[in-house]
Design an enzyme around this catalytic site. Structure first.
Site, PDB file in Angstrom:
ATOM      1  N   ASP A   1       0.782  -1.241   0.000  1.00 38.23           N
ATOM      2  CA  ASP A   1       0.000   0.000   0.000  1.00 38.23           C
ATOM      3  C   ASP A   1       0.810   1.286   0.000  1.00 38.23           C
ATOM      4  OD1 ASP A   1       1.060  -0.003   2.539  1.00 38.23           O
ATOM      5  OD2 ASP A   1      -0.769  -0.724   3.493  1.00 38.23           O
TER       6      ASP A   1
ATOM      7  N   GLU B   1      -0.049  -9.098  -0.912  1.00 36.62           N
ATOM      8  CA  GLU B   1      -0.653  -8.507   0.299  1.00 36.62           C
ATOM      9  C   GLU B   1      -1.881  -7.676  -0.081  1.00 36.62           C
ATOM     10  OE1 GLU B   1       0.818  -5.283   3.248  1.00 36.62           O
ATOM     11  OE2 GLU B   1       1.756  -7.113   4.007  1.00 36.62           O
TER      12      GLU B   1
ATOM     13  N   GLU C   1      -2.235   5.103   2.905  1.00 40.90           N
ATOM     14  CA  GLU C   1      -2.124   3.685   2.520  1.00 40.90           C
ATOM     15  C   GLU C   1      -3.475   3.032   2.204  1.00 40.90           C
ATOM     16  OE1 GLU C   1      -0.482   5.123   5.029  1.00 40.90           O
ATOM     17  OE2 GLU C   1       1.634   4.795   4.615  1.00 40.90           O
TER      18      GLU C   1
ATOM     19  N   HIS D   1       6.239   5.603  12.541  1.00 40.37           N
ATOM     20  CA  HIS D   1       6.479   6.451  11.365  1.00 40.37           C
ATOM     21  C   HIS D   1       5.224   6.895  10.637  1.00 40.37           C
ATOM     22  CE1 HIS D   1       5.362   3.490   8.307  1.00 40.37           C
ATOM     23  NE2 HIS D   1       5.837   2.598   9.139  1.00 40.37           N
TER      24      HIS D   1
ATOM     25  N   ARG E   1       2.167   8.655   8.913  1.00 41.49           N
ATOM     26  CA  ARG E   1       1.892  10.065   8.587  1.00 41.49           C
ATOM     27  C   ARG E   1       0.791  10.664   9.449  1.00 41.49           C
ATOM     28  NH1 ARG E   1       4.542   9.450   4.072  1.00 41.49           N
ATOM     29  NH2 ARG E   1       5.132  11.295   2.861  1.00 41.49           N
TER      30      ARG E   1
ATOM     31  N   HIS F   1      13.039   5.957  12.576  1.00 43.06           N
ATOM     32  CA  HIS F   1      12.807   6.043  11.122  1.00 43.06           C
ATOM     33  C   HIS F   1      13.447   7.325  10.581  1.00 43.06           C
ATOM     34  CE1 HIS F   1      10.525   6.358   7.352  1.00 43.06           C
ATOM     35  NE2 HIS F   1      10.057   5.141   7.552  1.00 43.06           N
TER      36      HIS F   1
HETATM   37  C1  UD1 Z   1       6.748   5.126   3.463  1.00 46.27           C
HETATM   38  C2  UD1 Z   1       5.334   4.680   3.018  1.00 46.27           C
HETATM   39  C3  UD1 Z   1       4.616   3.945   4.129  1.00 46.27           C
HETATM   40  C4  UD1 Z   1       5.472   2.829   4.678  1.00 46.27           C
HETATM   41  C5  UD1 Z   1       6.818   3.391   5.099  1.00 46.27           C
HETATM   42  C6  UD1 Z   1       7.704   2.271   5.570  1.00 46.27           C
HETATM   43  C7  UD1 Z   1       4.075   6.078   1.469  1.00 46.27           C
HETATM   44  C8  UD1 Z   1       3.212   7.271   1.303  1.00 46.27           C
HETATM   45  N1  UD1 Z   1       4.548   5.859   2.696  1.00 46.27           N
HETATM   46  O1  UD1 Z   1       6.590   6.135   4.445  1.00 46.27           O
HETATM   47  O2  UD1 Z   1       3.409   3.400   3.624  1.00 46.27           O
HETATM   48  O3  UD1 Z   1       4.806   2.268   5.785  1.00 46.27           O
HETATM   49  O4  UD1 Z   1       7.444   4.025   3.979  1.00 46.27           O
HETATM   50  O5  UD1 Z   1       8.805   2.738   6.289  1.00 46.27           O
HETATM   51  O6  UD1 Z   1       4.341   5.374   0.526  1.00 46.27           O
HETATM   52  N2  UD1 Z   1      14.066   8.833   4.271  1.00 46.27           N
HETATM   53  C9  UD1 Z   1      15.445   8.759   4.133  1.00 46.27           C
HETATM   54  N3  UD1 Z   1      15.996   7.545   3.810  1.00 46.27           N
HETATM   55  C10 UD1 Z   1      15.285   6.409   3.666  1.00 46.27           C
HETATM   56  C11 UD1 Z   1      13.884   6.479   3.837  1.00 46.27           C
HETATM   57  C12 UD1 Z   1      13.282   7.698   4.121  1.00 46.27           C
HETATM   58  O7  UD1 Z   1      16.140   9.743   4.269  1.00 46.27           O
HETATM   59  O8  UD1 Z   1      15.856   5.358   3.386  1.00 46.27           O
HETATM   60  C13 UD1 Z   1      13.428  10.135   4.578  1.00 46.27           C
HETATM   61  C14 UD1 Z   1      13.530  11.094   3.379  1.00 46.27           C
HETATM   62  O9  UD1 Z   1      13.649  12.399   3.857  1.00 46.27           O
HETATM   63  C15 UD1 Z   1      12.168  10.901   2.710  1.00 46.27           C
HETATM   64  C16 UD1 Z   1      11.277  10.750   3.924  1.00 46.27           C
HETATM   65  O10 UD1 Z   1      12.038   9.961   4.832  1.00 46.27           O
HETATM   66  O11 UD1 Z   1      11.806  11.979   1.886  1.00 46.27           O
HETATM   67  C17 UD1 Z   1       9.921  10.158   3.686  1.00 46.27           C
HETATM   68  O12 UD1 Z   1       9.968   8.948   2.968  1.00 46.27           O
HETATM   69  P1  UD1 Z   1       8.587   8.399   2.286  1.00 46.27           P
HETATM   70  O13 UD1 Z   1       8.865   7.098   1.612  1.00 46.27           O
HETATM   71  O14 UD1 Z   1       7.967   9.470   1.467  1.00 46.27           O
HETATM   72  O15 UD1 Z   1       7.626   8.188   3.523  1.00 46.27           O
HETATM   73  P2  UD1 Z   1       7.719   7.213   4.749  1.00 46.27           P
HETATM   74  O16 UD1 Z   1       7.199   7.974   5.907  1.00 46.27           O
HETATM   75  O17 UD1 Z   1       9.055   6.598   4.819  1.00 46.27           O
HETATM   76  N1  UDP Z   2      12.447  -3.161  10.483  1.00 52.23           N
HETATM   77  C1  UDP Z   2      13.831  -3.218  10.264  1.00 52.23           C
HETATM   78  N2  UDP Z   2      14.649  -2.354  10.943  1.00 52.23           N
HETATM   79  C2  UDP Z   2      14.163  -1.432  11.824  1.00 52.23           C
HETATM   80  C3  UDP Z   2      12.749  -1.367  12.022  1.00 52.23           C
HETATM   81  C4  UDP Z   2      11.936  -2.225  11.330  1.00 52.23           C
HETATM   82  O1  UDP Z   2      14.311  -4.047   9.478  1.00 52.23           O
HETATM   83  O2  UDP Z   2      14.958  -0.673  12.417  1.00 52.23           O
HETATM   84  C5  UDP Z   2      11.572  -4.079   9.720  1.00 52.23           C
HETATM   85  C6  UDP Z   2      10.511  -4.807  10.506  1.00 52.23           C
HETATM   86  O3  UDP Z   2      10.979  -6.050  10.999  1.00 52.23           O
HETATM   87  C7  UDP Z   2       9.384  -4.979   9.496  1.00 52.23           C
HETATM   88  C8  UDP Z   2       9.551  -3.763   8.590  1.00 52.23           C
HETATM   89  O4  UDP Z   2      10.848  -3.253   8.817  1.00 52.23           O
HETATM   90  O5  UDP Z   2       9.551  -6.130   8.694  1.00 52.23           O
HETATM   91  C9  UDP Z   2       8.496  -2.741   8.901  1.00 52.23           C
HETATM   92  O6  UDP Z   2       8.781  -1.550   8.237  1.00 52.23           O
HETATM   93  P1  UDP Z   2       8.050  -0.186   8.577  1.00 52.23           P
HETATM   94  O7  UDP Z   2       7.603  -0.211   9.991  1.00 52.23           O
HETATM   95  O8  UDP Z   2       8.971   0.902   8.148  1.00 52.23           O
HETATM   96  O9  UDP Z   2       6.830  -0.171   7.583  1.00 52.23           O
HETATM   97  P2  UDP Z   2       5.343  -0.756   7.627  1.00 52.23           P
HETATM   98  O10 UDP Z   2       5.430  -2.219   7.891  1.00 52.23           O
HETATM   99  O11 UDP Z   2       4.586   0.001   8.681  1.00 52.23           O
HETATM  100  O12 UDP Z   2       4.806  -0.446   6.273  1.00 52.23           O
END
Ligand code: UD1
Ligand code: UDP
Length: 381
Positions: free
Chosen positions: A100, A122, A136, A222, A224, A255
């Protein structure tokens, strides 16, 4: 002999990568049947690369879209545009997306526009509230509208799809591939003494307390919809818990989203029993989860993994699309609400009978063979 099937997997964030990794390996293990291409959008960069490294996956295509502080418009537009180019050059027989995220939404839309049939891994998770989780719930509902093969993790997710008039013949209940990934990692650790020794050593360097025998709470967050007030409530709850249980440790891999980093680091930096660490690689994270006492999270994937390890989970959300473990009594919703978080954690620490009731191991989300069931469908497309 029938023609090989060209399968493209597209993913971009940490959880999608973890949940697609075992599928990549299973598909690649049948080269006589499948041509496999892995395309990463890199909606996440560092957190995606961590997973690719752990699972030894080298993408064929890397769209490298992540920008610091990106918003939903940026990711949707950039992935949609980039996938146009990918589908112009490659017309797979199926594109597989996961879950999602915005990568999922934009890739499914691109597949629909380009006439590439979509397989949704999923599929069918629902809260029926477009704002929780945001965005999501919207992303997965839209993905379902353009999906040809729905891989639903549970009977409940199948029922959700049928209620939206998806044809039952297009749905396969597979279990969640996260359990395949979890077992893969745990088996690799169990099979190799050196590996667990190295993991212990690296976690000892990260965590300045005896995490192998002492009790600790593992935290992630994490979402939103929790940005702003929700995160303030979460951090204030943690601050009070850290005072109240000063011999207990709190481990929080933070995160990388700046909307998370800022409040967490500002409010929780100065506590000797609160350990704010960088996001952990999947292998050490799972190892730590296995050793934790209580899990406090708003994550989707962790709600699925923790019950398999017998860990009680308090979910910092008002609704969940994963009610199976809530119904089984091992997951409890506490919202992003300071008082409820404090009460939930305190009860688990102080009421042993309650702890025991919430901490039995069970597998509502899969048996570790989800990928086999997905392959059984893909062999016949
Ligand atoms: C995203 C997904 C969410 C998922 C989550 C898992 C969307 C809208 N959100 O949220 O569904 O649960 O990932 O973690 O698709 N950033 C870094 N490095 C990284 C990752 C993120 O610097 O490796 C920072 C960057 O500033 C980036 C920001 O996080 O712009 C947001 O990342 P984004 O993928 O847009 O949203 P998440 O909150 O990570
Ligand atoms: N996870 C990881 N390292 C971390 C925190 C989480 O590998 O420091 C793994 C966790 O075991 C799970 C996945 O990341 O499999 C969950 O990711 P996240 O919570 O970012 O996203 P969501 O599942 O909510 O989409």
């Amino acid at each position: 002999m029938s023609k090989k099937k060209n399968i493209m997997l597209v993913f971009g964030t940490r959880p999608e990568a973890i949940k697609m990794a075992p599928l990549v390996h299973k598909l690649k293990a049948e080269p006589e049947i499948f041509n496999v291409q892995v395309c990463v959008t890199a909606q996440h960069r560092q957190m995606l690369d961590q997973v690719l490294r752990i699972f030894d996956i080298v993408p064929d295509i890397d769209l490298d879209v992540m920008k610091p502080g990106q918003d939903l418009f940026d990711v949707t537009a950039n992935v949609l545009q980039a996938m146009k180019g990918v589908f112009d050059k490659n017309k797979p027989d199926a594109v597989l997306v996961h879950g999602d995220t915005t990568t999922t939404l934009a890739t499914a839309m691109a597949g629909f526009y380009a006439g590439v049939p979509v397989g949704h891994v999923e599929a069918g998770l629902r809260t029926h509230n477009l704002y929780a989780p945001f965005p999501e719930e919207f992303n997965r509902q839209v993905a379902s509208r353009v999906t040809r093969w729905h891989f639903a993790p549970t009977e409940l997710s199948r029922a959700n799809l049928i209620a939206e008039r998806v044809d039952d013949e297009d749905i396969t209940v597979t279990g969640n591939t996260v359990i395949d990934a979890l077992y893969w990692v745990l088996n690799r650790i169990d099979a190799d003494g050196d590996r667990s020794a190295k993991l212990t050593q690296s976690l000892n360097q990260t965590l300045p307390f005896n995490w192998q025998s002492g009790r600790f709470v593992l935290i992630t967050g994490h979402r939103r919809e929790n940005f702003g007030d929700g995160f303030l409530q979460i951090c204030e709850a943690l601050r009070e818990l850290a005072f109240k249980f000063d011999d207990l440790h709190f481990v929080y891999p933070v995160h990388l989203n700046p909307n998370v980093q800022k409040p967490v680091r500002t409010i929780l930096e100065d506590f000797s029993n609160v350990h704010l660490v960088e996001p952990l690689d999947y292998e050490p994270f799972v190892y730590l989860l296995k050793h934790s006492y209580v899990v406090l999270t708003d994550s989707g994937g962790i709600q699925e993994e923790a019950p398999s390890l017998g860990k009680p989970v308090l979910v910092m959300r008002d609704v969940t699309e994963r009610p199976e473990a809530v119904d089984a009594g091992t997951v409890e919703l506490v919202g992003a609400n300071k008082e409820r978080i404090i009460a939930g954690v305190s009860r688990l620490l102080e009421d042993e009978a309650h702890y025991l009731k919430m901490s039995y191991a069970h597998n509502p989300y899969g048996d570790g063979r989800a990928c086999d069931r997905i392959l059984a469908v893909l062999r016949n497309i």
